[in-house]
Scaffold this motif. Structure first.
Motif, PDB file in Angstrom:
ATOM      1  N   TYR A 179       0.744  -1.255  -0.123  1.00 13.50           N
ATOM      2  CA  TYR A 179      -0.002  -0.095   0.004  1.00 13.50           C
ATOM      3  C   TYR A 179       1.005   1.234   0.051  1.00 13.50           C
ATOM      4  O   TYR A 179       2.017   1.390   0.597  1.00 13.50           O
ATOM      5  CB  TYR A 179      -1.011  -0.073   1.296  1.00 13.50           C
ATOM      6  CG  TYR A 179      -2.090  -0.791   1.077  1.00 13.50           C
ATOM      7  CD1 TYR A 179      -3.374  -0.255   0.579  1.00 13.50           C
ATOM      8  CD2 TYR A 179      -2.040  -2.282   1.311  1.00 13.50           C
ATOM      9  CE1 TYR A 179      -4.435  -1.207   0.276  1.00 13.50           C
ATOM     10  CE2 TYR A 179      -3.096  -2.891   1.125  1.00 13.50           C
ATOM     11  CZ  TYR A 179      -4.250  -2.675   0.656  1.00 13.50           C
ATOM     12  OH  TYR A 179      -5.246  -3.458   0.413  1.00 13.50           O
ATOM     13  N   TYR A 230      -7.590   2.767  -1.032  1.00  8.71           N
ATOM     14  CA  TYR A 230      -6.999   2.052  -2.325  1.00  8.71           C
ATOM     15  C   TYR A 230      -7.753   0.729  -2.691  1.00  8.71           C
ATOM     16  O   TYR A 230      -7.292  -0.542  -2.472  1.00  8.71           O
ATOM     17  CB  TYR A 230      -5.569   1.731  -2.255  1.00  8.71           C
ATOM     18  CG  TYR A 230      -4.590   2.829  -1.842  1.00  8.71           C
ATOM     19  CD1 TYR A 230      -4.353   3.705  -3.019  1.00  8.71           C
ATOM     20  CD2 TYR A 230      -4.324   3.431  -0.589  1.00  8.71           C
ATOM     21  CE1 TYR A 230      -3.381   4.684  -2.815  1.00  8.71           C
ATOM     22  CE2 TYR A 230      -3.619   4.432  -0.445  1.00  8.71           C
ATOM     23  CZ  TYR A 230      -3.210   5.481  -1.502  1.00  8.71           C
ATOM     24  OH  TYR A 230      -2.327   6.480  -1.427  1.00  8.71           O
ATOM     25  N   ARG A 266      -6.829   2.981   5.248  1.00 12.86           N
ATOM     26  CA  ARG A 266      -5.949   2.694   4.341  1.00 12.86           C
ATOM     27  C   ARG A 266      -6.365   1.705   2.974  1.00 12.86           C
ATOM     28  O   ARG A 266      -6.456   2.148   1.907  1.00 12.86           O
ATOM     29  CB  ARG A 266      -4.655   2.303   4.717  1.00 12.86           C
ATOM     30  CG  ARG A 266      -3.577   1.963   3.840  1.00 12.86           C
ATOM     31  CD  ARG A 266      -3.102   3.432   2.958  1.00 12.86           C
ATOM     32  NE  ARG A 266      -2.905   4.404   4.012  1.00 12.86           N
ATOM     33  CZ  ARG A 266      -1.771   4.886   4.681  1.00 12.86           C
ATOM     34  NH1 ARG A 266      -0.723   4.090   4.114  1.00 12.86           N
ATOM     35  NH2 ARG A 266      -1.575   5.705   5.349  1.00 12.86           N
ATOM     36  N   ALA A 295      -1.745  -3.371   4.600  1.00 16.51           N
ATOM     37  CA  ALA A 295      -2.308  -2.017   4.839  1.00 16.51           C
ATOM     38  C   ALA A 295      -1.874  -1.470   6.222  1.00 16.51           C
ATOM     39  O   ALA A 295      -1.160  -0.494   6.190  1.00 16.51           O
ATOM     40  CB  ALA A 295      -3.769  -1.918   4.563  1.00 16.51           C
TER      41      ALA A 295
END
Length: 324
Positions: A242, A307, A303, A279
């Motif tokens: 990430y 995404y 997070r 993440a």
């Protein structure tokens, strides 16, 4: 339901210096800043597991010194369900000197294990009921290997799922590896375990096959900014990284392992838990320090929501040999 994670591992007092670059041999550099705080892979991973949503029982050993008093005070206020902290009269509390340098916040670490290497068979056996009551036992290699092996053996006999993060490196036997449910080496440790130079996904796949041949059932090889290779014997898959703005990468591996254990204990699949752990680690590296930088469960969820396009990518299924 929150799962129960028992973490057996080290406590170290960390002394961290932030530098523009690492000093050369014999060179003295002025640090931008320094800090002292709780660390050790065991303590760090236990804190990550707690903040990622697990009920945690931490087991460790410290010296009969000022650092040991610091450890007790810190651990008691962390919020663990329970703590078993043995004391060594002969050796001091473990400690680590950490340099963090450059824009990528890479780190170099020197560890003096001290009391962490003195856990006795009798002390391990006193923890049998604790290990048996847990969903997950998470261990590293920062304690004496005899105690680690005995703790893992007790967990296996009790039906407790065993995760071994083989850091820092110690030579382990194939018999030990065969009693591990999930192994989580980084690229360097995977190389040391197999003799294969691991630097990318293709070489990690070769190392994964070699580890399965040794009897390892499931493994995740972390590869820094390249992500991680997850292999269960039936599939190999890529766990993405990430995006993050790194400040300090010291706790990245510990945050990944603690979060992974927490989500597996909560009943998530290995793939789901690994994606969450990635993440979680990306949030961790944006904060200074190790144990005190561990995010909350909600931070990692946010997070992941930021995404949503990122997910596990299947590389290879049983019977397929695409690529390397």
């Amino acid at each position: 339901m929150k799962g129960k994670v028992c973490v057996f591992g080290s406590f170290n007092l960390d002394i961290v210096a932030k530098m523009s670059r690492f000093p050369a041999p014999g060179e003295s550099l002025v640090a931008h800043s320094s800090m002292m705080g709780p660390g050790g892979k065991g303590s760090n991973q236990a804190t990550a597991a707690l903040r990622a949503g697990a009920r945690v029982h931490y087991i460790g050993k410290v010296g009969n010194d000022d650092f040991g008093l610091f450890a007790r005070r810190h651990l008691e206020k962390t919020g663990f369900d329970a703590i078993t902290l043995f004391t060594c009269k002969e050796k001091p509390t473990g400690n680590a000197m950490i340099y963090v340098a450059g824009d990528d916040a890479e780190n170099m670490i020197s560890v003096y294990p001290g009391a962490n290497l003195t856990v006795s068979a009798a002390e391990v056996n006193r923890c049998q009921s604790t290990v048996a009551a847990a969903d997950i036992l998470l261990v590293q290699l920062e304690n004496n290997l005899s105690a680690i092996q005995r703790m893992a053996d007790n967990a296996r006999r009790s039906g407790t799922y065993v995760i071994v993060n083989p850091a820092p490196w110690q030579k382990v036997t194939d018999v030990f590896l065969q009693n591990v449910d999930l192994l989580t080496p980084n690229s360097t440790e995977a190389s040391q375990l197999t003799g294969i130079a691991v630097s990318d996904i293709d070489s990690a796949r070769l190392a994964a096959r070699a580890l399965h041949a040794k009897g390892v059932r499931q493994l995740i090889i972390t590869l820094g900014m390249q992500g991680a290779l997850l292999s269960s014997g039936s599939i190999m898959a890529l766990v993405p990284v990430y995006p993050a703005q790194p400040v300090d990468s010291t706790g990245a591996g510990d945050s990944f392992n603690g979060a992974l254990a927490a989500r597996l204990a909560a009943g998530e699949s290995l793939q789901q838990a690994a994606l969450f752990a990635s993440a979680y680690a990306s949030v961790c590296v944006e904060r200074a320090g190790a144990a005190e930088s561990m995010p909350l469960y909600a931070d990692a969820v946010a997070r992941m929501q930021q995404y949503p396009q990122l997910g596990i990518t299947l590389i290879e299924a049983a019977g397929e040999t695409s690529g390397a």
